[in-house]
Every structure is written in C-alpha cells, then in structure tokens.
Scaffold this motif. Structure first.
Motif, PDB file in Angstrom:
ATOM      1  N   GLN A  85     -19.435  -0.957 -11.660  1.00  0.00           N
ATOM      2  CA  GLN A  85     -18.114  -1.474 -12.006  1.00  0.00           C
ATOM      3  C   GLN A  85     -17.105  -1.051 -10.940  1.00  0.00           C
ATOM      4  OE1 GLN A  85     -17.034  -1.277 -16.133  1.00  0.00           O
ATOM      5  NE2 GLN A  85     -14.875  -0.942 -15.656  1.00  0.00           N
ATOM      6  N   GLY A  86     -16.293  -2.007 -10.497  1.00  0.00           N
ATOM      7  CA  GLY A  86     -15.323  -1.751  -9.442  1.00  0.00           C
ATOM      8  C   GLY A  86     -15.840  -2.066  -8.051  1.00  0.00           C
ATOM      9  N   GLU A  87     -17.126  -2.329  -7.932  1.00  0.00           N
ATOM     10  CA  GLU A  87     -17.722  -2.609  -6.624  1.00  0.00           C
ATOM     11  C   GLU A  87     -17.379  -4.040  -6.187  1.00  0.00           C
ATOM     12  OE1 GLU A  87     -22.145  -2.390  -4.451  1.00  0.00           O
ATOM     13  OE2 GLU A  87     -21.917  -2.050  -6.622  1.00  0.00           O
ATOM     14  N   ARG A  88     -17.102  -4.183  -4.882  1.00  0.00           N
ATOM     15  CA  ARG A  88     -16.840  -5.501  -4.313  1.00  0.00           C
ATOM     16  C   ARG A  88     -18.127  -6.034  -3.678  1.00  0.00           C
ATOM     17  NH1 ARG A  88     -11.793  -7.404  -2.811  1.00  0.00           N
ATOM     18  NH2 ARG A  88     -11.010  -5.275  -2.954  1.00  0.00           N
ATOM     19  N   LEU A  89     -18.538  -7.234  -4.068  1.00  0.00           N
ATOM     20  CA  LEU A  89     -19.815  -7.793  -3.637  1.00  0.00           C
ATOM     21  C   LEU A  89     -19.625  -9.176  -3.040  1.00  0.00           C
ATOM     22  CD1 LEU A  89     -22.010  -6.889  -6.752  1.00  0.00           C
ATOM     23  CD2 LEU A  89     -21.952  -5.681  -4.557  1.00  0.00           C
ATOM     24  N   PRO A  90     -20.424  -9.528  -2.052  1.00  0.00           N
ATOM     25  CA  PRO A  90     -20.413 -10.912  -1.557  1.00  0.00           C
ATOM     26  C   PRO A  90     -21.141 -11.838  -2.524  1.00  0.00           C
ATOM     27  CG  PRO A  90     -22.014  -9.586  -0.350  1.00  0.00           C
ATOM     28  CD  PRO A  90     -21.289  -8.646  -1.256  1.00  0.00           C
ATOM     29  N   ALA A  91     -21.073 -13.110  -2.233  1.00  0.00           N
ATOM     30  CA  ALA A  91     -21.757 -14.082  -3.083  1.00  0.00           C
ATOM     31  C   ALA A  91     -23.264 -13.883  -3.000  1.00  0.00           C
ATOM     32  CB  ALA A  91     -21.389 -15.500  -2.655  1.00  0.00           C
TER      33      ALA A  91
END
Length: 268
Positions: A85-91
């Motif tokens: 949770q809170g992690e930024r991920l690419p598509a």
C-alpha cells in the motif's frame, strides 16, 4: 377674561420682541448630521455594493485522472502479495498471485498509479470480480494534486468557472497554517451516484458517505501553486504546513459564488 388680557399684554410688550429664537440644540444638529451621513452611505452601498455568498461542501484531494478498483479475474486463494500500500507502480505490474484449479494466476495493474488501498491478504480466498486493490492513476511523479468538491446539485448552476475556493484540509491544523487556496477548474453538470464516486475515488465507503444527503455534483478545483511553501501550494498563511500533501486526504471546500446586489431596483 383676566388671563386673556394678561396674555395679550405680554405679547405686545416691546421687551420680548428682541429675544433670539432657538430652533434646535447643538446636540440635535449633530444627531441630524450623523443620520444624513448614514443614509447617504447606505444609499451608495445599495447601488454599487454587493454581497458575497459561499457554498460549503466536502472535498477530497486527489489527482485529476481519479482511481480505479483492481478486481480479481479469477477465483482462488492468494498465495503471494507482490505490492505494498502506497507503492507507485507502472502499468501491468504484478500485485497478487492467486492459485486456482488450473494453476497460479498473476493479477496485474491496469494503468500506472499508486496503490491507495490493498484489500487482499496472504491466504485469503477471493472470488471472481472481488475488489483487491484501489489504484490511483498517476502518470508522472510531478503531477499536481487537485481537489474534488462534491457540491449539492441545487447549487451547481450558480458556480462560476474560476471562482475562489478555500479548502480546510483535515490533516492540517487550520488555526496555525490556515486554508488551502484554489480556483474552480470545471463543474460536472450531472449529479453523480455512489457507484460513480466510488469508481473515481476507488473507495466504496466514500461513495456512500458523499451521497448520504443526495447525489452531488463534482467540482474540480485547481490548487494555486507556490514555490514558497513546502507543500508546493498557496495557503492563507505565509508558509503553510511544513510537510507535503498526500492524495485521498479529506477536506472541506468553501466556494465563493458570484457577488449579488443587495437591492433590486424597480423602474417604472
């Protein structure tokens, strides 16, 4: 008869003819001047003045593209949680592994963004179509925050574009740091249902909460930027809070409506 003769005699006495006549006391003249000035000021304000009114409504800090609910395409047991949770991920990034009768399936993000809520846990049994995560769409790390104010539908028509907005952010002490400044960017002219709000914010509870008193209209507010504050946005105080703002933060918006004349003049 005697009193009448005395009265006539007194009126004819030459000693009383040269006495000055006092029309008013100085205090009376002062009160009259004050009253005239007050009436004149009120008349000028009635012609040229205006009354500012506001609309107050709940708001959410988010990004302009909104969020989406990531759902499980299969039914089975979660064998691995691959994101936080809170992690930024690419598509197309892996989020979960789900074991089914046909083998393991990897659940992936549909679009780039930040995981704001992660509902699935290790060992949990999920069904097809179950919500497993809420992902906020963020294409770039430098994308600015927006505020979405959910205004009652009956007030939407009176909201002008560019109207000033003051936002009281729930995580910021107002008495110390003031309110966040912004301007109305756009007004959605159709009322939104709980499902539409939940789909945009990625939160079913917010959808229910914001439609408790009826279906509102979404008003997108552009936050005023500022290079002099830690948050990067303009506040009513000089420096604002000493920390950055995060998305999905609740707030209360006060939108200033168009100024109205206090008196409508009826002309023949």
């Amino acid at each position: 008869m005697q009193f009448r003769q005395q009265a006539l005699a007194k009126l004819q006495a030459p000693d009383d003819l040269d006495l000055p006549v006092r029309f008013a006391r100085p205090q009376g003249w002062l009160a009259l001047c004050v009253a005239v000035v007050a009436i004149a000021a009120a008349s000028v304000w009635a012609v040229t003045g205006s009354v500012a009114s506001t609309v107050d409504a709940p708001a959410v800090l988010t990004y302009g593209q909104g969020s989406y609910l990531l759902q499980s395409p299969v039914a089975g047991q979660v064998t691995a949680v691959l994101a936080e949770q809170g992690e930024r991920l690419p598509a197309d990034s892996p989020v979960l592994k789900v074991r089914t009768a046909r083998g393991e399936t990897v659940v992936r993000t549909l679009a780039a963004g930040r995981i704001t809520a992660l509902a699935a846990t290790l060992g949990q049994i999920v069904s097809t179509g179950a919500n497993i995560a809420a992902v906020e769409k963020v294409a770039h790390t430098g994308d600015p925050l927006r505020a979405v104010v959910y205004v009652p539908a009956q007030n939407a028509a009176s909201l002008p574009a560019g109207a000033a907005v003051d936002l009281t952010v729930s995580s910021v002490p107002t008495q110390r740091y003031g309110v966040l400044r912004g301007r109305v960017q756009s007004v959605d002219r159709s009322a939104q249902s709980a499902g539409q709000i939940a789909a945009f914010l990625g939160d079913d509870q917010l959808g229910t909460q914001l439609t408790r008193d009826g279906r509102p209209v979404a008003v997108v507010v552009r936050l005023d930027p500022s290079s002099a504050t830690r948050s990067g946005y303009r506040w009513s105080s000089a420096g604002g809070p000493p920390f950055s703002l995060t998305s999905m933060t609740m707030a209360s918006g006060s939108i200033r409506l168009a100024d109205e004349r206090p008196v409508d003049w009826l002309l023949p």
